[in-house]
Design an enzyme around this catalytic site. Structure first.
Site, PDB file in Angstrom:
ATOM      1  CB  CYS A   1      -1.758   7.061   1.128  1.00  0.00           C
ATOM      2  SG  CYS A   1      -3.261   6.436   1.877  1.00  0.00           S
TER       3      CYS A   1
ATOM      4  CD  GLU B   1      -3.109  -1.128   1.685  1.00  0.00           C
ATOM      5  OE1 GLU B   1      -3.920  -1.592   0.892  1.00  0.00           O
ATOM      6  OE2 GLU B   1      -3.406  -0.512   2.710  1.00  0.00           O
TER       7      GLU B   1
END
Ligand code: NAD
Length: 454
Positions: free
Chosen positions: A261, A226
């Site tokens: 993110c 991720e």
């Protein structure tokens, strides 16, 4: 290892990094306990993780204060994170039995076919600092629910929080040998790659993710990455509430000081509403209070890592050199603390670093576009592929655009959002594999297909 408060630059405490001997000891504990934990009935594991969520909620003030002290987000945003992580963990806990129990696929007089979701064994989670609870629960909660033992390596910028997570998991009933916290910097993460884990789950930058994948590939075990993003939003000219859209997108870009993110990192606005959008956007950013993370009502505080100030300043210089205009901010604040002014740039192009490289800070570029086709082309002009958003009055138009974007999540009239019920996954430099949803619960298992003939 010194734990430093990024707002005051004072040392909060000094902690001993794990040596190779300690890491090996922790790994052996996990290995020894994995089969005992996987034999615990899933209902019991569910109860234990439920208790963990309750403990997070009960201790939210203590935990939020620790998080803010070591990574610098506004105290209220630390509380928000713990509440958000608790809600996600609750979804995972509530759906664990449904998605992790064996599934009968077909039954006839002669033959039964079923799938069993077996735990992987001992997994390694190397984690990031920007949302230690949010990104942590995506991994260790389903991993434990699925019956794995877990080595959790918090980021060196969220070490105290990682220790608290370990403490409350054990208090909730996870046996100590089943969840071990590896303490240290990147070198400790690197050492974990040399140990024989049954799966690697990494949240962090593309640069580190690439190194991890190269290393883990030789082991032939699952690896979920991720990674970062350069997430675009397109604002189409049929948006009715331009000021509302601008305020929502500004929050998506600057929340957590832009250190998410899935922060909005690029904005494309259709010509007809461009001026109104920019005006409303700047007014929104100007309305925020900047200050110390523990001050009431602050929205912009400090960056967790000092080195990121140089990255942001370099992005501003590069953009201005190439013709961009700074409407707001553009520089760090002198004095103590990693403060950077919230920065809005216009006249940007996709050739500028601020529109290509992950900024991970309070800075945004806004660009004028003529039509949907140009927006699609620019949104896809990136190595990353985490999320993308479209603001429009027309759902059909928005979905038609999102269908053409190479990203793991698509947003219509929203941005910077994660749902436990939906898979969280990246493409390209944003990584691969998935957490959350039923896919994320099963990401910590190996499937066994049973063909049972009477
Ligand atoms: P990072 O890559 O610098 O570090 C992440 C972790 O890897 C840390 O625990 C670090 O100690 C460890 N590490 C560093 N070098 C290593 C090595 N050579 N081998 C093994 N481990 C090593 O990332 P960061 O600064 O902690 O996090 C920010 C990044 O994470 C951003 O790019 C952000 O977009 C990304 N992120 C992604 C998601 C997502 O869900 N996609 C969520 C949060 C953050």
């Amino acid at each position: 290892m010194n734990i430093i408060n990024p707002a005051t630059e004072e040392i909060i405490t000094t902690i001993q990094e794990d040596s190779l001997v300690i890491l090996d000891l922790k790994f052996k504990r996990l290995q020894k306990s994995a089969s005992t934990w996987s034999a615990v009935p899933i209902q019991k594991r569910v109860e234990i993780l439920e208790k963990f969520v309750s403990l997070l909620k009960e201790n939210i003030e203590e935990l939020a204060a620790i998080l803010t002290s070591e990574m610098g987000k506004p105290l209220q945003q630390s509380r928000n994170e713990i509440n958000g992580a608790s809600a996600k963990a609750t979804w995972l806990v509530e759906h664990a039995t449904q998605y992790l129990s064996e599934e009968i696929m077909s039954v006839s007089d002669q033959l039964t076919e079923k799938i069993v979701y077996e735990p992987l064994g001992v997994i390694c989670n190397i984690s990031a600092w920007n949302y230690p609870y949010n990104v942590g629960v995506n991994i260790f909660v389903p991993a434990l629910l699925a019956g794995n033992a877990v080595m959790y390596k918090p980021s060196e910028y969220a070490t105290l929080t990682g220790i608290q997570i370990g403490k409350y998991l054990v208090e909730a009933g996870v046996p100590e040998e089943v969840f071990q916290v590896a303490i240290g910097e990147g070198s400790v993460g690197k050492a974990l790659l040399d140990m024989p884990f049954d799966g690697y789950y990494f949240t962090g930058s593309y640069q580190t993710g690439q190194k991890i994948y190269q290393h883990v590939a030789q082991k032939m075990v699952p690896c979920v990455l991720e990674l970062g993003g350069k997430d675009p939003v397109y604002v189409a000219d049929d948006v009715v509430d331009v000021a509302g859209a601008a305020a929502g997108i500004a929050d998506g870009a600057f929340y957590n000081n832009g250190q998410s993110c899935c922060s909005v990192e690029r904005i494309y606005v259709q010509s007809a509403i461009y001026d109104a959008f920019v005006e409303a956007f700047v007014a929104e950013v100007n309305s925020w209070k900047m200050g110390s993370p523990t001050e009431d009502g602050v929205y912009i505080t400090v960056l967790s890592r000092r080195a990121q100030l140089d990255v942001l300043e370099n992005q501003v210089t590069d953009a201005v050199d190439k013709g961009a205009m700074v409407l707001l901010g553009g520089k760090r604040l002198e004095g103590k603390g990693n403060y950077f002014e919230p920065t809005v740039l216009v006249n940007v192009t996709n050739e500028m670093a601020v529109m290509r490289e992950e900024s991970f800070g309070p800075i945004i570029g806004i660009m004028r576009v003529e039509n949907d086709a140009e927006a699609v082309q620019l949104m896809n002009d990136t190595d990353y592929g985490l999320t993308a958003g479209v603001y429009s009055a027309n759902q059909h138009r928005a979905e038609a655009i999102l269908a053409q974007i190479n990203a793991g999540s698509g947003y219509w009239n929203c941005c910077d959002r994660v749902s436990a019920a939906l898979p969280w996954s990246g493409r390209g430099h944003s990584g691969f594999g998935s957490t959350l949803s039923q896919v994320g619960l099963r990401a910590f298992t190996k499937l066994k297909a049973y063909h049972l003939r009477k």
